[in-house]
Design a protein around this motif. Structure first.
Motif, PDB file in Angstrom:
ATOM      1  N   ALA A 119       0.691  -1.247   0.172  1.00  0.00           N
ATOM      2  CA  ALA A 119      -0.089  -0.040   0.039  1.00  0.00           C
ATOM      3  C   ALA A 119       0.880   1.334  -0.007  1.00  0.00           C
ATOM      4  O   ALA A 119       0.436   2.262  -0.503  1.00  0.00           O
ATOM      5  CB  ALA A 119      -0.981   0.123   1.106  1.00  0.00           C
ATOM      6  N   LEU A 120       1.910   1.265   0.861  1.00  0.00           N
ATOM      7  CA  LEU A 120       2.749   2.395   0.864  1.00  0.00           C
ATOM      8  C   LEU A 120       3.535   2.603  -0.636  1.00  0.00           C
ATOM      9  O   LEU A 120       3.805   3.747  -0.697  1.00  0.00           O
ATOM     10  CB  LEU A 120       3.670   2.391   2.138  1.00  0.00           C
ATOM     11  N   ALA A 121       3.944   1.549  -1.017  1.00  0.00           N
ATOM     12  CA  ALA A 121       4.603   1.608  -2.240  1.00  0.00           C
ATOM     13  C   ALA A 121       3.937   2.262  -3.300  1.00  0.00           C
ATOM     14  O   ALA A 121       3.979   2.760  -4.194  1.00  0.00           O
ATOM     15  CB  ALA A 121       5.186   0.150  -2.433  1.00  0.00           C
ATOM     16  N   THR A 122       2.550   1.842  -3.118  1.00  0.00           N
ATOM     17  CA  THR A 122       1.694   2.074  -4.177  1.00  0.00           C
ATOM     18  C   THR A 122       1.627   3.578  -4.051  1.00  0.00           C
ATOM     19  O   THR A 122       1.375   4.483  -5.014  1.00  0.00           O
ATOM     20  CB  THR A 122       0.257   1.432  -4.210  1.00  0.00           C
ATOM     21  N   ALA A 123       1.384   4.240  -2.927  1.00  0.00           N
ATOM     22  CA  ALA A 123       1.190   5.636  -2.703  1.00  0.00           C
ATOM     23  C   ALA A 123       2.298   6.385  -3.036  1.00  0.00           C
ATOM     24  O   ALA A 123       2.190   7.287  -3.859  1.00  0.00           O
ATOM     25  CB  ALA A 123       1.020   5.864  -1.213  1.00  0.00           C
ATOM     26  N   ALA A 124       3.566   5.768  -2.869  1.00  0.00           N
ATOM     27  CA  ALA A 124       4.730   6.399  -3.146  1.00  0.00           C
ATOM     28  C   ALA A 124       4.792   6.521  -4.689  1.00  0.00           C
ATOM     29  O   ALA A 124       5.285   7.522  -5.301  1.00  0.00           O
ATOM     30  CB  ALA A 124       6.116   5.822  -2.872  1.00  0.00           C
ATOM     31  N   ALA A 125       4.486   5.297  -5.547  1.00  0.00           N
ATOM     32  CA  ALA A 125       4.493   5.518  -7.110  1.00  0.00           C
ATOM     33  C   ALA A 125       3.545   6.451  -7.410  1.00  0.00           C
ATOM     34  O   ALA A 125       3.565   7.317  -8.423  1.00  0.00           O
ATOM     35  CB  ALA A 125       4.048   4.077  -7.647  1.00  0.00           C
ATOM     36  N   ALA A 126       2.087   6.424  -6.771  1.00  0.00           N
ATOM     37  CA  ALA A 126       1.249   7.615  -7.333  1.00  0.00           C
ATOM     38  C   ALA A 126       1.572   9.031  -7.182  1.00  0.00           C
ATOM     39  O   ALA A 126       0.998   9.971  -7.782  1.00  0.00           O
ATOM     40  CB  ALA A 126      -0.189   7.320  -6.550  1.00  0.00           C
ATOM     41  N   SER A 127       2.563   9.288  -5.891  1.00  0.00           N
ATOM     42  CA  SER A 127       2.988  10.583  -5.683  1.00  0.00           C
ATOM     43  C   SER A 127       3.864  11.094  -6.610  1.00  0.00           C
ATOM     44  O   SER A 127       3.770  12.576  -7.144  1.00  0.00           O
ATOM     45  CB  SER A 127       3.853  10.599  -4.372  1.00  0.00           C
ATOM     46  N   ILE A 128       4.512  10.350  -7.609  1.00  0.00           N
ATOM     47  CA  ILE A 128       5.509  10.744  -8.381  1.00  0.00           C
ATOM     48  C   ILE A 128       4.973  10.444  -9.856  1.00  0.00           C
ATOM     49  O   ILE A 128       5.730  10.768 -10.959  1.00  0.00           O
ATOM     50  CB  ILE A 128       6.779  10.327  -8.490  1.00  0.00           C
TER      51      ILE A 128
END
Length: 433
Positions: A119-128
């Protein structure tokens, strides 16, 4: 078998996700300019918002061919505190929407995959993610639309997991708000029946949840549809652009588009096409004033007249449009070779990882829903009109969700072979929220 618990992301992690995504979008806006308007539709959105503030009524037309859906202009009025000409403030609001979308993807991933690290990796990817960041740099509706789609997806999934008629009601409302922002989301309404297919609960419970979702959709959409019925004396669910869009995407003009070889040819084609579209629209409006259905009927009839003589050519056109939707790279007509290759490689890798994530998905019911969503959104656009940026808010969240899961699965496989503890890959303590 006991269902795995949904991990808590942690308040600090959620705040950090938002701040990083927000900062990235603000930096992108600063790079292009807080006051610049480069997007072709930006001035139409600003005009609609200004007219709404000035007159208290939504304008009958926002450009020569139709009036735009009201969702984003209404958001502009609210976000700028009644001053839509404050472009910088509107862009900052778009950046906030994009940051909330990154957070929403994290919560959606946690509910689907039940893994905090994913979930956190997905959020990080969506952030950039370049597509999502780009939406925030101008006055365009995709940032709002993306957040509404993600909210609808999370609410519908949560309402099915619990089950909860209240959450289903909100899910239907979110889909309706998305449709009031971009009318193509009307095609998503049948997916609100998804709770009916969840066999974990009796049919009576499933029926209540699905009925609540449709009720939320209809009650949210109805006021605007009734307004249109009062103003135009016709049934217009959202706006009057459907016939025009269908004509643009299926007429002889679109056949000519696929023969273009240079940007100069495109500019000449675009000027001639829009001049012809405006001329025909003016003629229809003169014959049938304030009649959206008259415009729609005319353009539908015109397309069928043009394509009837060449059914094989229409099939070829639809195939070309389908490839335009599916291709992993932007149109080489408008972009330099290095951009085409870079973006192409990025999306090819993303799609490959997403395919791995889909195949190994821990929730086959969600996977079936996602595949239906992908197919439905593609068919709806291929049938009407395909623009590559239209795909981004629909497909890219799915690609990111399942690509991150697929990447973790590959990393776990490598870790097992190397004897690395799996806790380092996202199976650590979920933290607190």
């Amino acid at each position: 078998m006991t269902e795995e618990k949904i991990p808590l992301l942690g308040a600090r992690a959620v705040i950090l996700i938002f701040l990083i995504a927000f900062a990235v979008r603000l930096a992108a806006i600063a790079a292009v300019g807080f006051q610049t308007l480069r997007f072709g539709d930006a001035r139409a959105y600003v005009f609609a918002a200004q007219e709404l503030v000035r007159t208290g009524h939504y304008p009958l037309a926002t450009e020569p061919f139709y009036f735009r859906a009201p969702g984003y202009p209404v958001f502009l009025v609210a976000a700028t505190l009644g001053h839509p000409d404050r472009i910088a403030l509107a862009k900052i609001a778009n950046a906030a929407l994009g940051a909330f979308a990154a957070v929403a993807l994290a919560f959606l991933s946690a509910r689907i995959f039940r893994r905090r690290g994913v979930a956190l990796a997905t959020a990080a990817a969506a952030s950039i993610h370049p597509g999502f960041v780009f939406f925030s740099t101008d006055i365009q509706s995709e940032s709002l639309f993306l957040l509404l789609l993600l909210a609808a997806g999370w609410l519908l999934l949560a309402s099915t997991d619990r089950p909860s008629s209240s959450l289903a009601l909100l899910a239907g409302a979110a889909v309706a708000l998305a449709a009031l922002t971009r009318p193509s989301a009307l095609a998503l309404a049948p997916l609100l029946a998804a709770p009916l297919f969840d066999r974990r609960y009796p049919m009576r419970v499933r029926s209540h949840v699905a009925a609540a979702a449709f009720l939320g959709f209809l009650c949210t959409l109805a006021p605007w549809t009734l307004r249109n019925a009062f103003v135009y004396r016709e049934l217009v669910p959202v706006n009057d652009a459907g016939g025009s869009a269908f004509y643009q995407g299926n007429s002889d003009w679109m056949v000519r588009f696929y023969r273009l070889k240079s940007v100069e040819e495109y500019r000449s084609w675009s000027a001639a096409m829009f001049a012809d579209l405006e001329r025909q629209t003016r003629a229809i409006e003169a014959a049938a004033p304030r009649s959206p259905s008259a415009k729609s009927r005319f353009f539908l009839r015109k397309v069928f007249e043009e394509r009837r003589g060449d059914p094989a050519g229409w099939a070829k056109l639809l195939l070309r449009k389908a490839w335009d939707w599916l291709r992993p790279y932007p149109n080489p007509l408008f972009w330099p070779v290095w951009v085409v290759w870079t973006v192409g490689v990025f999306y090819a890798v993303l799609a490959l990882l997403a395919a791995i994530g889909l195949v190994a998905s821990p929730r086959p019911g969600v996977r079936a829903f996602v595949l239906a969503f992908l197919l439905l959104t593609m068919v709806a656009h291929v049938a009407i009109i395909v623009v590559w940026r239209y795909r981004v808010p629909y497909w890219d969240p799915v690609l990111l969700l399942y690509a991150c899961s697929g990447a973790f699965l590959l990393a776990e496989l490598s870790a097992r072979r190397a004897g690395i503890p799996l806790a380092a890959l996202g199976q650590a303590s979920p933290g607190r929220l």
